[in-house]
Design a protein around this motif. Sequence first.
Motif, PDB file in Angstrom:
ATOM      1  N   SER A   1      59.302  69.460  23.914  1.00 46.51           N
ATOM      2  CA  SER A   1      60.488  68.746  24.377  1.00 46.51           C
ATOM      3  C   SER A   1      61.757  69.487  23.964  1.00 46.51           C
ATOM      4  O   SER A   1      61.850  70.018  22.853  1.00 46.51           O
ATOM      5  CB  SER A   1      60.500  67.326  23.793  1.00 46.51           C
ATOM      6  N   ALA A   2      62.736  69.526  24.862  1.00 44.34           N
ATOM      7  CA  ALA A   2      64.024  70.161  24.566  1.00 44.34           C
ATOM      8  C   ALA A   2      65.045  69.719  25.617  1.00 44.34           C
ATOM      9  O   ALA A   2      64.703  69.066  26.599  1.00 44.34           O
ATOM     10  CB  ALA A   2      63.893  71.687  24.554  1.00 44.34           C
ATOM     11  N   THR A   3      66.277  70.104  25.388  1.00 44.74           N
ATOM     12  CA  THR A   3      67.376  69.729  26.276  1.00 44.74           C
ATOM     13  C   THR A   3      67.676  70.862  27.255  1.00 44.74           C
ATOM     14  O   THR A   3      67.766  72.019  26.860  1.00 44.74           O
ATOM     15  CB  THR A   3      68.644  69.447  25.444  1.00 44.74           C
ATOM     16  N   TRP A   4      67.817  70.513  28.541  1.00 40.96           N
ATOM     17  CA  TRP A   4      68.304  71.495  29.504  1.00 40.96           C
ATOM     18  C   TRP A   4      69.773  71.764  29.200  1.00 40.96           C
ATOM     19  O   TRP A   4      70.553  70.847  28.932  1.00 40.96           O
ATOM     20  CB  TRP A   4      68.144  70.991  30.935  1.00 40.96           C
ATOM     21  N   VAL A   5      70.136  73.043  29.224  1.00 40.68           N
ATOM     22  CA  VAL A   5      71.503  73.455  28.907  1.00 40.68           C
ATOM     23  C   VAL A   5      72.144  74.049  30.165  1.00 40.68           C
ATOM     24  O   VAL A   5      71.556  74.913  30.816  1.00 40.68           O
ATOM     25  CB  VAL A   5      71.517  74.500  27.767  1.00 40.68           C
ATOM     26  N   HIS A   6      73.330  73.569  30.489  1.00 40.06           N
ATOM     27  CA  HIS A   6      74.090  74.088  31.633  1.00 40.06           C
ATOM     28  C   HIS A   6      75.452  74.542  31.120  1.00 40.06           C
ATOM     29  O   HIS A   6      76.329  73.727  30.837  1.00 40.06           O
ATOM     30  CB  HIS A   6      74.254  73.006  32.704  1.00 40.06           C
TER      31      HIS A   6
ATOM     32  N   SER B   1      71.691  77.821  33.627  1.00 44.39           N
ATOM     33  CA  SER B   1      70.880  76.626  33.383  1.00 44.39           C
ATOM     34  C   SER B   1      69.565  77.088  32.763  1.00 44.39           C
ATOM     35  O   SER B   1      68.839  77.879  33.372  1.00 44.39           O
ATOM     36  CB  SER B   1      70.595  75.865  34.687  1.00 44.39           C
ATOM     37  N   PHE B   2      69.273  76.608  31.532  1.00 45.06           N
ATOM     38  CA  PHE B   2      68.034  77.026  30.884  1.00 45.06           C
ATOM     39  C   PHE B   2      67.527  75.943  29.944  1.00 45.06           C
ATOM     40  O   PHE B   2      68.252  75.020  29.551  1.00 45.06           O
ATOM     41  CB  PHE B   2      68.224  78.353  30.127  1.00 45.06           C
ATOM     42  N   TRP B   3      66.246  76.081  29.582  1.00 46.31           N
ATOM     43  CA  TRP B   3      65.548  75.146  28.695  1.00 46.31           C
ATOM     44  C   TRP B   3      64.700  75.987  27.756  1.00 46.31           C
ATOM     45  O   TRP B   3      63.998  76.904  28.201  1.00 46.31           O
ATOM     46  CB  TRP B   3      64.690  74.212  29.535  1.00 46.31           C
ATOM     47  N   GLU B   4      64.738  75.693  26.448  1.00 46.86           N
ATOM     48  CA  GLU B   4      63.995  76.481  25.466  1.00 46.86           C
ATOM     49  C   GLU B   4      63.206  75.583  24.529  1.00 46.86           C
ATOM     50  O   GLU B   4      63.704  74.542  24.092  1.00 46.86           O
ATOM     51  CB  GLU B   4      64.949  77.338  24.627  1.00 46.86           C
ATOM     52  N   ASN B   5      61.986  76.022  24.209  1.00 42.88           N
ATOM     53  CA  ASN B   5      61.149  75.262  23.289  1.00 42.88           C
ATOM     54  C   ASN B   5      60.098  76.192  22.686  1.00 42.88           C
ATOM     55  O   ASN B   5      59.670  77.154  23.318  1.00 42.88           O
ATOM     56  CB  ASN B   5      60.456  74.105  24.021  1.00 42.88           C
ATOM     57  N   THR B   6      59.689  75.885  21.455  1.00 42.71           N
ATOM     58  CA  THR B   6      58.589  76.611  20.808  1.00 42.71           C
ATOM     59  C   THR B   6      57.482  75.628  20.482  1.00 42.71           C
ATOM     60  O   THR B   6      57.729  74.559  19.907  1.00 42.71           O
ATOM     61  CB  THR B   6      59.069  77.292  19.516  1.00 42.71           C
TER      62      THR B   6
ATOM     63  N   GLN C   1      74.556  60.475  33.666  1.00 38.79           N
ATOM     64  CA  GLN C   1      73.793  60.548  34.908  1.00 38.79           C
ATOM     65  C   GLN C   1      74.010  61.898  35.583  1.00 38.79           C
ATOM     66  O   GLN C   1      73.087  62.501  36.110  1.00 38.79           O
ATOM     67  CB  GLN C   1      74.204  59.404  35.849  1.00 38.79           C
ATOM     68  N   SER C   2      75.264  62.383  35.538  1.00 38.87           N
ATOM     69  CA  SER C   2      75.558  63.681  36.127  1.00 38.87           C
ATOM     70  C   SER C   2      74.768  64.781  35.435  1.00 38.87           C
ATOM     71  O   SER C   2      74.245  65.686  36.085  1.00 38.87           O
ATOM     72  CB  SER C   2      77.054  63.965  36.019  1.00 38.87           C
ATOM     73  N   LYS C   3      74.663  64.708  34.098  1.00 40.45           N
ATOM     74  CA  LYS C   3      73.873  65.691  33.338  1.00 40.45           C
ATOM     75  C   LYS C   3      72.413  65.617  33.741  1.00 40.45           C
ATOM     76  O   LYS C   3      71.757  66.637  33.971  1.00 40.45           O
ATOM     77  CB  LYS C   3      74.034  65.410  31.836  1.00 40.45           C
ATOM     78  N   LYS C   4      71.876  64.410  33.853  1.00 43.11           N
ATOM     79  CA  LYS C   4      70.475  64.250  34.227  1.00 43.11           C
ATOM     80  C   LYS C   4      70.224  64.801  35.628  1.00 43.11           C
ATOM     81  O   LYS C   4      69.194  65.438  35.885  1.00 43.11           O
ATOM     82  CB  LYS C   4      70.075  62.778  34.157  1.00 43.11           C
ATOM     83  N   GLU C   5      71.162  64.586  36.533  1.00 43.50           N
ATOM     84  CA  GLU C   5      71.008  65.094  37.900  1.00 43.50           C
ATOM     85  C   GLU C   5      71.026  66.621  37.915  1.00 43.50           C
ATOM     86  O   GLU C   5      70.293  67.252  38.688  1.00 43.50           O
ATOM     87  CB  GLU C   5      72.122  64.527  38.784  1.00 43.50           C
ATOM     88  N   LYS C   6      71.843  67.234  37.050  1.00 44.74           N
ATOM     89  CA  LYS C   6      71.838  68.696  36.930  1.00 44.74           C
ATOM     90  C   LYS C   6      70.489  69.183  36.420  1.00 44.74           C
ATOM     91  O   LYS C   6      69.962  70.197  36.886  1.00 44.74           O
ATOM     92  CB  LYS C   6      72.953  69.150  35.976  1.00 44.74           C
ATOM     93  N   ASP C   7      69.935  68.450  35.446  1.00 46.25           N
ATOM     94  CA  ASP C   7      68.606  68.795  34.917  1.00 46.25           C
ATOM     95  C   ASP C   7      67.562  68.757  36.027  1.00 46.25           C
ATOM     96  O   ASP C   7      66.757  69.686  36.185  1.00 46.25           O
ATOM     97  CB  ASP C   7      68.198  67.809  33.814  1.00 46.25           C
TER      98      ASP C   7
END
Length: 300
Positions: A149-154, A159-164, A20-26
């Motif tokens: 779709s991709a995972t947010w990285v902290h 904090s970043f998100w990458e996708n092609t 949940q903490s990860k999702k809240e950071k996202d």
Amino acid sequence: MKHYLVITLLFFVAFSATAQSKKEKDQAAIKKMCGCYEVTFNFAETFNYSQDSLYKPSKTKIDKGLEWAQLVEDTDNKISIQHLLQVGSPEQPYIVKHWRQDWLFQNKDFYMFDGDNKWNFETKTEDEVEGQWTQKVYQVDDSPRYEGSATWVHVDGKSFWENTTTAPLPRREYTKRSDYNVTLRGNRHEITEYGWLHDQDNAKIIRQEGKEDIILAKEKGYNTYVKVEDSRCQGAINWWKEHDKKWATVRAKWSEVYNRNKDLHLEDKVDNKVLFKHLFDEELTNKEDIDKTIESFVKK
């Protein structure tokens, strides 16, 4: 046995809290893209692989503007942000409805661009999207553009998100270039000290049915969003308050189209006009007329 159950329960509670903490950071990172920004759009063609000796690369393009990113929807599994360009003097600004980005948590349904105004409907498994956010990007008329779709990285204070993913030609290109028909977009959204960055590594693709894709050229995009006082975007804020109901009607119709969960092929023009010119008409406000207009572009 009781001791084992207690340990298992404690582990589950701890794991759930961490998730949940990860999702809240996202969610917090995504919503940091809202607000008023001075935007600089930078695009430069970097490499070309054309066999044509007369090939001319796209000119380097640099544009600047003021952009308001309006939070439209904020629920546990969806965040929607509408972008509005504000140009002209602050006293009498001109507002342009720009792109929209929706973020969906663990979404499994996708419309993937295949070229020539067609998007193929695809589904992913729960395992494939676990913990991921889908970014769905829409055109100015809320028709589809691209998604992935991709995972947010902290990590390390970043904090970043990458996708092609595949996408139509950008607006700056499609009226000027006909030598390719698909953009393979490498998107990176990063939250920064000054606001946020949209970093792109794109390939210009020639796609023909029954043949392998051919890379015509590559391109770098580097778009910075520098946060400024919200008051500077007051014109865009006021415009949205006046027009949000109409565009909620437009979004609702498109949602009905997307929920058919089948390949989507759109007309380029109806009555010799592209869709956004129909929908940008100030006289078009009635739900029945809006629905009919959008449906007229959906190929049966």
